[in-house]
Scaffold this motif. Structure first.
Motif, PDB file in Angstrom:
ATOM      1  N   GLU A 253       0.825  -1.209   0.000  1.00 45.06           N
ATOM      2  CA  GLU A 253       0.000   0.000   0.000  1.00 45.06           C
ATOM      3  C   GLU A 253       0.861   1.261   0.000  1.00 45.06           C
ATOM      4  O   GLU A 253       0.437   2.318  -0.446  1.00 45.06           O
ATOM      5  N   TRP A 254       2.095   1.155   0.485  1.00 47.05           N
ATOM      6  CA  TRP A 254       2.982   2.306   0.545  1.00 47.05           C
ATOM      7  C   TRP A 254       3.482   2.729  -0.831  1.00 47.05           C
ATOM      8  O   TRP A 254       3.849   3.890  -1.036  1.00 47.05           O
ATOM      9  N   PHE A 255       3.513   1.775  -1.775  1.00 46.01           N
ATOM     10  CA  PHE A 255       4.212   2.009  -3.040  1.00 46.01           C
ATOM     11  C   PHE A 255       3.330   1.932  -4.277  1.00 46.01           C
ATOM     12  O   PHE A 255       3.850   1.908  -5.393  1.00 46.01           O
ATOM     13  N   LEU A 256       2.024   1.888  -4.110  1.00 42.87           N
ATOM     14  CA  LEU A 256       1.144   1.691  -5.270  1.00 42.87           C
ATOM     15  C   LEU A 256       1.276   2.810  -6.299  1.00 42.87           C
ATOM     16  O   LEU A 256       1.086   2.580  -7.504  1.00 42.87           O
ATOM     17  N   THR A 257       1.591   4.001  -5.875  1.00 37.14           N
ATOM     18  CA  THR A 257       1.731   5.129  -6.810  1.00 37.14           C
ATOM     19  C   THR A 257       3.195   5.524  -7.019  1.00 37.14           C
ATOM     20  O   THR A 257       3.471   6.515  -7.701  1.00 37.14           O
ATOM     21  N   ILE A 258       4.112   4.757  -6.442  1.00 36.70           N
ATOM     22  CA  ILE A 258       5.536   5.103  -6.488  1.00 36.70           C
ATOM     23  C   ILE A 258       6.214   4.367  -7.636  1.00 36.70           C
ATOM     24  O   ILE A 258       6.069   3.148  -7.764  1.00 36.70           O
ATOM     25  N   ILE A 336      -2.461  -6.960  -8.793  1.00 35.02           N
ATOM     26  CA  ILE A 336      -1.526  -5.832  -8.656  1.00 35.02           C
ATOM     27  C   ILE A 336      -1.790  -4.792  -9.730  1.00 35.02           C
ATOM     28  O   ILE A 336      -1.813  -3.581  -9.455  1.00 35.02           O
ATOM     29  N   LYS A 337      -2.034  -5.247 -10.937  1.00 33.25           N
ATOM     30  CA  LYS A 337      -2.228  -4.336 -12.066  1.00 33.25           C
ATOM     31  C   LYS A 337      -3.399  -3.393 -11.851  1.00 33.25           C
ATOM     32  O   LYS A 337      -3.354  -2.215 -12.223  1.00 33.25           O
ATOM     33  N   GLU A 338      -4.456  -3.892 -11.218  1.00 30.92           N
ATOM     34  CA  GLU A 338      -5.638  -3.060 -11.029  1.00 30.92           C
ATOM     35  C   GLU A 338      -5.434  -1.952  -9.997  1.00 30.92           C
ATOM     36  O   GLU A 338      -6.188  -0.989  -9.960  1.00 30.92           O
ATOM     37  N   LYS A 339      -4.387  -2.080  -9.178  1.00 29.74           N
ATOM     38  CA  LYS A 339      -4.154  -1.094  -8.128  1.00 29.74           C
ATOM     39  C   LYS A 339      -2.960  -0.177  -8.403  1.00 29.74           C
ATOM     40  O   LYS A 339      -2.947   0.971  -7.969  1.00 29.74           O
ATOM     41  N   ARG A 340      -1.954  -0.704  -9.110  1.00 34.91           N
ATOM     42  CA  ARG A 340      -0.689   0.042  -9.234  1.00 34.91           C
ATOM     43  C   ARG A 340      -0.787   1.158 -10.267  1.00 34.91           C
ATOM     44  O   ARG A 340      -1.353   0.997 -11.345  1.00 34.91           O
ATOM     45  N   LYS A 341      -0.166   2.304  -9.925  1.00 31.27           N
ATOM     46  CA  LYS A 341      -0.096   3.448 -10.831  1.00 31.27           C
ATOM     47  C   LYS A 341       1.359   3.771 -11.216  1.00 31.27           C
ATOM     48  O   LYS A 341       1.607   4.378 -12.243  1.00 31.27           O
ATOM     49  N   GLY A 342       2.307   3.369 -10.373  1.00 31.95           N
ATOM     50  CA  GLY A 342       3.706   3.682 -10.640  1.00 31.95           C
ATOM     51  C   GLY A 342       4.319   2.749 -11.666  1.00 31.95           C
ATOM     52  O   GLY A 342       3.974   1.570 -11.747  1.00 31.95           O
ATOM     53  N   GLY A 343       5.248   3.248 -12.479  1.00 31.84           N
ATOM     54  CA  GLY A 343       5.893   2.451 -13.510  1.00 31.84           C
ATOM     55  C   GLY A 343       7.125   1.722 -13.001  1.00 31.84           C
ATOM     56  O   GLY A 343       7.544   1.867 -11.854  1.00 31.84           O
ATOM     57  N   ILE A 344       7.730   0.907 -13.898  1.00 34.62           N
ATOM     58  CA  ILE A 344       8.962   0.180 -13.603  1.00 34.62           C
ATOM     59  C   ILE A 344       9.968   0.501 -14.708  1.00 34.62           C
ATOM     60  O   ILE A 344       9.659   0.413 -15.891  1.00 34.62           O
TER      61      ILE A 344
END
Length: 381
Positions: A253-258, A336-344
């Motif tokens: 939850e700390w990194f979903l947008t990071i 994970i895909k449905e929640k994550r906004k940050g790229g790799i």
């Protein structure tokens, strides 16, 4: 009244000055790029941390005091690793030079290495049993850096002159990170804080204190550890653990947008291993990378890893592509895909090579521009 008015004015001015200083401090803090350096134990992330000190600290180098202190660290690393190898040889390939093994095995953890120790440690390292066990060290908890030091052990032992560690010597040294280590750096007009945290399982619970207001996560994974097992659990493959740890951070939850900058590290050691240690094993307790479909090395052939062997380069590139997909595909898992906004953003690195790290960080400047992370100060004219 005049006195009261003067006092009021003085208090008001002081209050305004305090508010001004607090606002300035708040703006300075908000202007920092905060980087959290994560990864499993032995991934090379602390080496990367030291590279930042060389490249971006005000000092731009290690002080004489630093270098003097690292002499004992390096000697302790070598002695510890040699003793680990001595203990491992009976279950792998026994040592023939038992006299040398008994001498080195009897050294304490604070043993200094000098001209008097040079002959015996060279003899032990060149023992046929030691050589074969080193090649078969996948289940032995020993640092790969031992081979680096032993390749120039006379210099490390102070022959012909007093040993003064080079930057590369220091980068290969190992002091296990415990808790959180924080350092401030300045690049151009931008300031950033980097946090290095312990990677062993018992250290990871401490990461929670480093998560607040992080700008980006740099995750380090050692690609060379595909055949090695964990320090904490000889039944768990290090690559499997690193991929699982990466997945856990992506869904935190700390990194979903990071955004994550993924360093697939130790590419130099990976190249050295591929011709001798199978990347894919389909069955048995050492089964790994069972879904890999790329080219593999033929164990009956001799390969050049210097970049001039097309067949080997094809194997290397195929296996690197597989590993990059393996890590990046964790973000594509539906939950994970449905929640994550940050790229790799992925890079293959050798954290002991300062020139390579500097080149990669130049690319990371562009990445940080793309994700609007105070990028202006990352560029030096």
């Amino acid at each position: 009244m005049g006195a009261c008015g003067g006092k009021l004015d003085e208090e008001t001015l002081r209050s305004r000055q305090i508010e001004k200083e607090m606002l300035k401090a708040k703006n300075q803090d908000e202007g920092k790029i905060k980087i959290l350096l994560l990864g499993a134990g032995e991934s090379g992330k602390s080496t990367l941390f030291k590279q930042f000190k060389i490249l971006y600290s005000d000092q731009k180098d290690f002080s004489k005091e630093d270098r003097d202190a690292f002499v004992s660290v390096i000697h302790a690393n070598i002695v510890s690793d040699m003793k680990i190898m001595i203990d491992a040889c009976p279950s792998h390939t026994p040592i023939k030079n038992e006299d040398a093994a008994n001498v080195v095995g009897g050294w304490g953890k604070n043993q200094k290495l000098g001209p008097d120790q040079l002959h015996v440690i060279e003899a032990l390292w060149n023992d046929a049993g030691m050589v074969q066990t080193w090649q078969d060290r996948g289940d032995i908890q020993v640092q790969d850096a031992l081979a680096y030091y032993m390749s120039d052990i006379a210099r490390v032992c102070g022959v012909p002159s007093t040993f003064v560690p080079t930057n590369e010597d220091i980068l290969h040294s190992r002091v296990r990170t415990s808790g959180v280590v924080q350092e401030n750096f300045q690049i151009g007009e931008a300031r950033f804080e980097m946090y290095d945290v312990g990677g062993q399982r018992n250290e990871r619970r401490k990461w929670i204190h480093s998560f607040q207001n992080v700008t980006t996560v740099m995750f380090v994974a050692a690609v060379s550890e595909y055949n090695q097992v964990l320090y904490e659990d000889n039944g768990v493959n290090r690559q499997t653990e690193a991929v699982e740890l990466f997945r856990q951070q992506l869904e935190s939850e700390w990194f979903l947008t990071i955004p994550f900058i993924l360093f697939l590290n130790k590419k130099d050691l990976f190249r050295e291993k591929l011709p001798h240690i199978p990347f894919k094993v389909e069955t048995g307790i050492e089964a790994r990378n069972t879904d890999y479909t790329g080219k593999e090395c033929d164990p009956s052939k001799d390969y050049s890893i210097e970049g001039n062997d097309e067949e080997f380069e094809e194997v290397y590139n195929d296996s690197c592509d597989y590993l990059q997909r393996l890590y990046e595909s964790q973000a594509e898992l539906p939950h994970i895909k449905e929640k994550r906004k940050g790229g790799i953003y992925t890079h293959f690195t050798n954290s002991t090579d300062t020139e390579n790290v500097e080149k990669i960080m130049n690319s990371c400047k562009d990445i940080i521009l793309q994700i609007n992370l105070k990028a202006g100060g990352w560029f030096s004219e």
